[in-house]
Every structure is written in structure tokens, then in C-alpha cells.
Design a protein around this motif. Structure first.
Motif, PDB file in Angstrom:
ATOM      1  N   LYS A  88       0.830  -1.206   0.000  1.00 50.89           N
ATOM      2  CA  LYS A  88       0.000   0.000   0.000  1.00 50.89           C
ATOM      3  C   LYS A  88       0.863   1.253   0.000  1.00 50.89           C
ATOM      4  N   ASP A  89       1.947   1.215   0.813  1.00 49.41           N
ATOM      5  CA  ASP A  89       2.856   2.360   0.845  1.00 49.41           C
ATOM      6  C   ASP A  89       3.483   2.598  -0.528  1.00 49.41           C
ATOM      7  N   GLN A  90       3.870   1.503  -1.201  1.00 49.45           N
ATOM      8  CA  GLN A  90       4.474   1.625  -2.527  1.00 49.45           C
ATOM      9  C   GLN A  90       3.463   2.175  -3.536  1.00 49.45           C
ATOM     10  N   ILE A  91       2.225   1.702  -3.421  1.00 52.68           N
ATOM     11  CA  ILE A  91       1.177   2.191  -4.327  1.00 52.68           C
ATOM     12  C   ILE A  91       0.933   3.682  -4.103  1.00 52.68           C
ATOM     13  N   GLU A  92       0.912   4.099  -2.825  1.00 54.96           N
ATOM     14  CA  GLU A  92       0.715   5.519  -2.530  1.00 54.96           C
ATOM     15  C   GLU A  92       1.868   6.350  -3.080  1.00 54.96           C
ATOM     16  N   ALA A  93       3.101   5.822  -2.958  1.00 55.86           N
ATOM     17  CA  ALA A  93       4.266   6.535  -3.483  1.00 55.86           C
ATOM     18  C   ALA A  93       4.187   6.650  -5.008  1.00 55.86           C
ATOM     19  N   SER A  95       1.445   6.530  -6.792  1.00 56.84           N
ATOM     20  CA  SER A  95       0.339   7.442  -7.114  1.00 56.84           C
ATOM     21  C   SER A  95       0.779   8.893  -7.006  1.00 56.84           C
ATOM     22  N   LEU A  96       1.614   9.187  -6.000  1.00 62.95           N
ATOM     23  CA  LEU A  96       2.131  10.545  -5.832  1.00 62.95           C
ATOM     24  C   LEU A  96       3.029  10.919  -7.011  1.00 62.95           C
ATOM     25  N   LYS A  99       0.863  11.720  -9.933  1.00 65.59           N
ATOM     26  CA  LYS A  99       0.242  13.045  -9.803  1.00 65.59           C
ATOM     27  C   LYS A  99       1.245  14.145 -10.160  1.00 65.59           C
ATOM     28  N   LEU A 175       2.273   0.494 -11.064  1.00 65.59           N
ATOM     29  CA  LEU A 175       1.140   0.632 -10.154  1.00 65.59           C
ATOM     30  C   LEU A 175       0.140  -0.504 -10.361  1.00 65.59           C
ATOM     31  N   GLU A 178       1.603  -3.637  -8.841  1.00 66.66           N
ATOM     32  CA  GLU A 178       1.521  -3.604  -7.378  1.00 66.66           C
ATOM     33  C   GLU A 178       0.094  -3.899  -6.909  1.00 66.66           C
ATOM     34  N   GLN A 179      -0.879  -3.361  -7.599  1.00 63.96           N
ATOM     35  CA  GLN A 179      -2.274  -3.588  -7.221  1.00 63.96           C
ATOM     36  C   GLN A 179      -2.659  -5.061  -7.360  1.00 63.96           C
TER      37      GLN A 179
END
Length: 382
Positions: A88-93, A95-96, A99, A175, A178-179
């Protein structure tokens, strides 16, 4: 267990400056042999303490096997949770990053649009071009240089956007991967949790049968007294086995100086107080902190794991040696995340909450012992 792990169980730095105690210096071969003997003795003692007779012995073995099976599933669940959290942390990174790339591309697209409009306007408006390109050769060269700079900047922007779009595609692919991995891990976690619930249902049946069988031969108070004797015998044996081995814990603060400074091993309410009645004349030598099964149990201080196994009456039990004859005990765990010989730092995860052995409701049984004698843990906490 490998010889290296065994070596870590009891090997530490030599005594600190000013310590008057004289240690027997053992060479590596002698130390390895001694550690093998210690491990064998503790294993034999554990088996001896867990022994029973007849139907009780059979049920006790089944209970131990169920607790150990739940322990393995609990460790798997804990590892999966860590992996899911990391994913989840990797996915958030990622995603950032996406963006930021999108914002950067959007900004550069606006610049490119402005440059394109200006480029088209200059190239197609003859009057403007004639005004810009004056008769002076020097001025014309400067203006032509400006136009060339404008074109070059436009091309670089187009190329940069193309590169960023390509990078964005790579990031999106990562991403997506990872998902997919996260979905697989979550399915594994769900499967493990369902299997654990089945094991717990079987365990409840075994435990109920065991309680009925024990009730035919002894009172609850007698059983608890025997449990306490088993634990005391184990701790005395551990203390005796450690006497001829180096026991200094390096430069860390000694345990006795941590009184009033320790974090609790588990968040939750104290549901069994120190020296409160258990049954008959039996009293608690530690405290029980209640919480839901699966919550993390942490060690409050630096030390090494001296024992991590199933002990009759205490379920999955961890004993941590903190030096200077101090030990902490953690009983009735659902799963054990450390092994004998592991060094632990304050607030390291060592187990998950459960009710292995014989305790209800779920929680961690926590003791502090000095020279194998129990002491009230409450004054040691912050």
C-alpha cells in the motif's frame, strides 16, 4: 536450530568497566558445546513439564498442537499484513509520482501551447515578421536568433513531454502490477484467517474436553498451582544455565534503571492485577492486559529471547533475558514472532495476542522477574 542461532542465545559482550565479576572465558568450540547442552536441557525440561497421563495427556498434546498450528498461521497472517502494508505504501508513493508527472505535463503543455500560438503567429503574420526583421543586419540577426531560440525551446518542450508521457506509462504499469500483487496477498490473508478460525473452533472443543477431564482429578486451584511450579522450575533452570556464560548486554541502559520508564507490551486494560486471586489460594504473579486476538505484543526493553515455546498452563510463552538477573515473560500468545537467540530492541514486535494454553478472554500475560522472583510490573510502566 543452527549453531549460529544458538550462539546468539547467550553470547554477549564482556563485562562493563568497573564490574568486579570474573567470567570464565570459553573458546568457540567449548561455547558451542555448552550452548548445545543448554538447548537440549531446556527442550527436555519443557517436554517433562508438559507431560501428563492418560486422557489428559492426549488432550493436552492435541491442545499444544492446535496452539502451534494457530501460531504458524498467526505468523503467516502477520507477515501478510506487513507485506500488504508495504505494498500500500508503494502504491501511494507511485500514485504521488503519477500526480506529480501529470501536474508537470499539464504545466508544460500550457507552455507549449503558448509557444505554439506565438510560433504560428510570427511565421504566418508577414507584417509582424517584417516589423521584427528590420533593415539593420545586426538587428535582423538578433531577431532571427530569438526566433531560433523560440523554435528550439518549443522542440525541447515537445521532446520533454514525450519522455514524461513514456515515464508515466511505466509508472502506471508498475502501479497496476503492485495492485495485482496486493490483491493476491489479500486473498492469501483472507484464506489464512479463515483457516485460523477453523483451527480455533477445533481448539475450543479440545480445551473444553481437557477442562472436563482435569476437573475429574483436581480442582482449578490445584491445577494453577502446578502450572506455577512448572514455570518456576523452567525459570530457575534457565537462570542456572546462564550463570557460567557472558551476560553483559553491552552499552544499553541496565534494566533496573528503566523502572517507571517502560512502555506497556500491549495497549489495553489490565484485566488481571498483580497478586489478585485466580482460584482458591492461587494468585497472579503478573498481570493480564486484555485486547483482541491478533494485536501486536511488543517488548518494552532491550534483551535476548531465552525461551519461545509452548508451556503447559501458559500456552505460547516468551521469556526475554535483560541481564542482571532480570527477565520478562509474555504468555498465552496466539503467535510468536521471535525465536530463541533473537536480540530485541524496545518496542519490537515479538508476538500477537491470543489465548493459547488456558486463559479467557484473549490478552497477554506479562511478568517481570528478578532472579526468578516475580515483581509487580505496574510501577515499571510510564
Amino acid at each position: 536450530m543452527s549453531r549460529i542461532i544458538l550462539l546468539l542465545i547467550f553470547f554477549a559482550a564482556w563485562p562493563v568497566m568497573g564490574q568486579q565479576k570474573t567470567e570464565k572465558i570459553l573458546n568457540e568450540a567449548e561455547l558451542n558445546q555448552r550452548l548445545d547442552e543448554i538447548q537440549n536441557q531446556l527442550t527436555a525440561l519443557k517436554n517433562q513439564l508438559n507431560q501428563a497421563e492418560g486422557k489428559e495427556a492426549k488432550l493436552l498434546t492435541e491442545l499444544e498442537n492446535q496452539d502451534l498450528a494457530i501460531n504458524e498461521l498467526g505468523k503467516e497472517i502477520h507477515q501478510n499484513k506487513q507485506q500488504v502494508a508495504n505494498a500500500k505504501d508503494q502504491i501511494e508513493a507511485l500514485s504521488l509520482q503519477i500526480k506529480k508527472k501529470n501536474d508537470s505535463i499539464g504545466s508544460q503543455k500550457e507552455q507549449m501551447a503558448e509557444l505554439l500560438r506565438l510560433h504560428i503567429y510570427i511565421n504566418h503574420d508577414r507584417i509582424l515578421k517584417m516589423l521584427l526583421l528590420k533593415s539593420s543586419t545586426q538587428t535582423a540577426e538578433i531577431t532571427q536568433h530569438q526566433l531560433n531560440y523560440l523554435q528550439d525551446k518549443l522542440y525541447r518542450l515537445i521532446e520533454n513531454i514525450a519522455v514524461q508521457i513514456s515515464q508515466l506509462q511505466v509508472i502506471k504499469s508498475q502501479l497496476s502490477k503492485e495492485q495485482e500483487q496486493l490483491k493476491v496477498k489479500q486473498q492469501t490473508l483472507i484464506s489464512s484467517q479463515q483457516h485460523m478460525q477453523e483451527q480455533k473452533s477445533q481448539r475450543r472443543l479440545v480445551l473444553n474436553n481437557l477442562r472436563e477431564t482435569i476437573a475429574q482429578y483436581q480442582t482449578e486451584s490445584e491445577g494453577l498451582t502446578k502450572d506455577e511450579k512448572r514455570l518456576n522450575q523452567l525459570l530457575v533452570e534457565i537462570s542456572q544455565l546462564l550463570t557460567d556464560l557472558p551476560d553483559d548486554l553491552g552499552s544499553n541502559t541496565t534494566f533496573k534503571r528503566l523502572k517507571g520508564k517502560l512502555n506497556r507490551p500491549l495497549d489495553g486494560n489490565v484485566i488481571r492485577s498483580y497478586r489478585s486471586l485466580r482460584a482458591g489460594n492461587s494468585r497472579w504473579d503478573g498481570i493480564v492486559i486484555g485486547n483482541e486476538a491478533g494485536q501486536t505484543v511488543k517488548t518494552p526493553a532491550y534483551g535476548r529471547v531465552a525461551f519461545a515455546d509452548w508451556l503447559r498452563g501458559y500456552g505460547l510463552l516468551i521469556v526475554i533475558d535483560h541481564g542482571d538477573e532480570y527477565m520478562t515473560l509474555y504468555g498465552h500468545n496466539e503467535s510468536v514472532l521471535v525465536e530463541p537467540g533473537d536480540w530485541v530492541q524496545p518496542d519490537d514486535a515479538i508476538a500477537t495476542v491470543g489465548n493459547s494454553g488456558n486463559i479467557n478472554p484473549s490478552g497477554v500475560y506479562f511478568e517481570i522477574r528478578k532472579a526468578a522472583d516475580p515483581t509487580n510490573p505496574i510501577p515499571w510502566f510510564k
